[in-house]
Design a protein around this motif. Structure first.
Motif, PDB file in Angstrom:
ATOM      1  N   ILE A 290      43.138  40.163  37.277  1.00  0.00           N
ATOM      2  CA  ILE A 290      42.926  40.426  38.682  1.00  0.00           C
ATOM      3  C   ILE A 290      42.371  39.031  39.341  1.00  0.00           C
ATOM      4  CG2 ILE A 290      42.156  41.853  40.627  1.00  0.00           C
ATOM      5  CD1 ILE A 290      44.057  43.477  38.800  1.00  0.00           C
ATOM      6  N   ARG A 291      43.232  38.288  40.386  1.00  0.00           N
ATOM      7  CA  ARG A 291      42.515  37.059  40.642  1.00  0.00           C
ATOM      8  C   ARG A 291      41.561  37.376  41.765  1.00  0.00           C
ATOM      9  NH1 ARG A 291      46.745  32.275  41.492  1.00  0.00           N
ATOM     10  NH2 ARG A 291      46.438  32.187  39.500  1.00  0.00           N
ATOM     11  N   GLN A 292      40.458  36.685  42.076  1.00  0.00           N
ATOM     12  CA  GLN A 292      39.632  36.709  42.909  1.00  0.00           C
ATOM     13  C   GLN A 292      39.689  35.705  43.789  1.00  0.00           C
ATOM     14  OE1 GLN A 292      35.442  38.001  43.477  1.00  0.00           O
ATOM     15  NE2 GLN A 292      35.237  37.682  41.287  1.00  0.00           N
ATOM     16  N   PRO A 293      39.883  35.644  45.242  1.00  0.00           N
ATOM     17  CA  PRO A 293      40.073  34.683  46.360  1.00  0.00           C
ATOM     18  C   PRO A 293      38.633  33.740  46.316  1.00  0.00           C
ATOM     19  CG  PRO A 293      39.733  36.702  47.397  1.00  0.00           C
ATOM     20  CD  PRO A 293      39.540  36.934  45.956  1.00  0.00           C
ATOM     21  N   VAL A 294      38.452  32.969  45.170  1.00  0.00           N
ATOM     22  CA  VAL A 294      36.937  32.382  45.041  1.00  0.00           C
ATOM     23  C   VAL A 294      37.053  31.396  46.109  1.00  0.00           C
ATOM     24  CG1 VAL A 294      35.463  31.071  43.683  1.00  0.00           C
ATOM     25  CG2 VAL A 294      36.833  32.798  42.747  1.00  0.00           C
TER      26      VAL A 294
END
Length: 336
Positions: A290-294
């Motif tokens: 799951i990619r966080q929009p850092v």
């Protein structure tokens, strides 16, 4: 002889230091003769105003504080870089404070606002609060809480959609055939731990109903705890056919243990990670995550901080940014 000071200009012009200071920052209208005397003194002395002192006289520093638990992990390093880039775009300086995730250091850095060292703070913690931190934040005024909640604060808050991240991971594993799964993540006292687990549990229940079984190991988002969770998995949870590790550090620690013990991903156990800031795509196999929009989190946090009045009354404003499932090669149907 050193450069001319504000006091030198005032003495040469025959006026007070306060008069020169207020004239230079635009807060005082002067008669033409007085203005001409000050301007002549500035030219004669080749006086160059100190921009930092001038900003402080206006009640601002044009510097933003960023309080983070750590700067060594890819997640926080990327977040710091994104805030720095946005501050630079807006012509602001950034003061970085690394707390080592210690409550005392966190509270001490909040005093930077009161000392006019910074105009506001983007604040990130990574541990539960007993109430003292929330009280300090509420006293500080211009603060945005980012990434993890500090319950009881009445300031703007910005998080990724943790619940949806857990849901996407749970749904992905359940639809691949996994109904006996291991969840490795934060404690319920942390918003990330509670919400990711809630979403994960909801998704597995939608697919498997009462047949869904979740084993949960809760602790810190560190490689060390990931390794400890990997050891526990081998000793206590081998019936689980999949693992959801809810940070890059946890994922790396678990994978190290699995590899050391000859456990193959995804043949023996499927793995889904969270954050996707580290190079999970370079692993063999590439790790679904799951990619966080850092980067977006950092830029948006600074925007929130610079809004006219970020201090809230009543219920604090909470904003969520969306997450994305990055499918790679670490999930397969269970062999058993």
């Amino acid at each position: 002889m050193g450069p001319a000071s504000l006091k030198d200009v005032a003495r040469t012009a025959g006026v007070s230091v306060t008069t020169v200071s207020r004239f230079l920052n635009g807060s005082l209208e002067l008669p033409d003769r007085t203005r001409e005397l000050i301007e002549a003194a500035i030219r004669e002395l080749n006086y160059v105003p100190n921009p930092h002192a001038r900003r402080l006289s206006l009640g601002r520093s044009d510097t933003i504080g960023l309080v983070v638990p750590d700067i060594a992990t890819p997640f926080f390093a990327t977040l710091v870089a994104s805030v720095e880039a946005e501050a630079d775009r807006r012509g602001l300086a950034l003061a970085l404070y690394a707390t080592l995730n210690r409550a005392g250091r966190e509270r001490s850095y909040l005093t930077a606002i009161h000392r006019n060292h910074v105009d506001g703070i983007i604040f990130i913690t990574n541990h539960p609060d007993d109430g003292a931190l929330a009280e300090a934040i509420n006293r500080s005024g211009r603060v945005v809480v980012l990434d993890e909640d500090v319950p009881g604060t009445s300031v703007p808050k910005l998080f990724c959609d943790n619940e949806m991240g857990g849901y996407l991971a749970g749904r992905h594993l359940a639809e691949a055939g996994h109904r006996d799964v291991l969840f490795v993540g934060g404690v319920d006292e942390m918003i990330s731990g509670a919400r990711r687990f809630a979403g994960f549990r909801r998704a597995t229940a939608e697919v498997w109903g009462p047949d869904a079984r979740i084993t949960r190991f809760a602790g810190e988002y560190t490689v060390a705890f990931g390794r400890a969770a990997g050891v526990r998995f081998l000793a206590e949870a081998r019936s689980c056919t999949a693992i959801f590790a809810t940070s890059d550090e946890l994922t790396i620690g678990i994978l190290e243990v699995l590899r050391e013990n000859g456990v193959s991903v995804p043949r023996d156990v499927s793995v889904v990670g969270f954050d996707d800031v580290g190079p999970l795509h370079l692993f063999s196999p590439g790790i679904t995550a799951i990619r966080q929009p850092v980067r977006e989190l950092g830029a948006r946090a600074l925007s929130l901080l610079l809004e006219p009045d970020p201090a809230m009354t009543g219920s604090p404003r909470e904003e969520l940014l969306p997450v994305t499932l990055m499918e790679r090669d670490s999930v397969a149907p269970p062999l058993r």
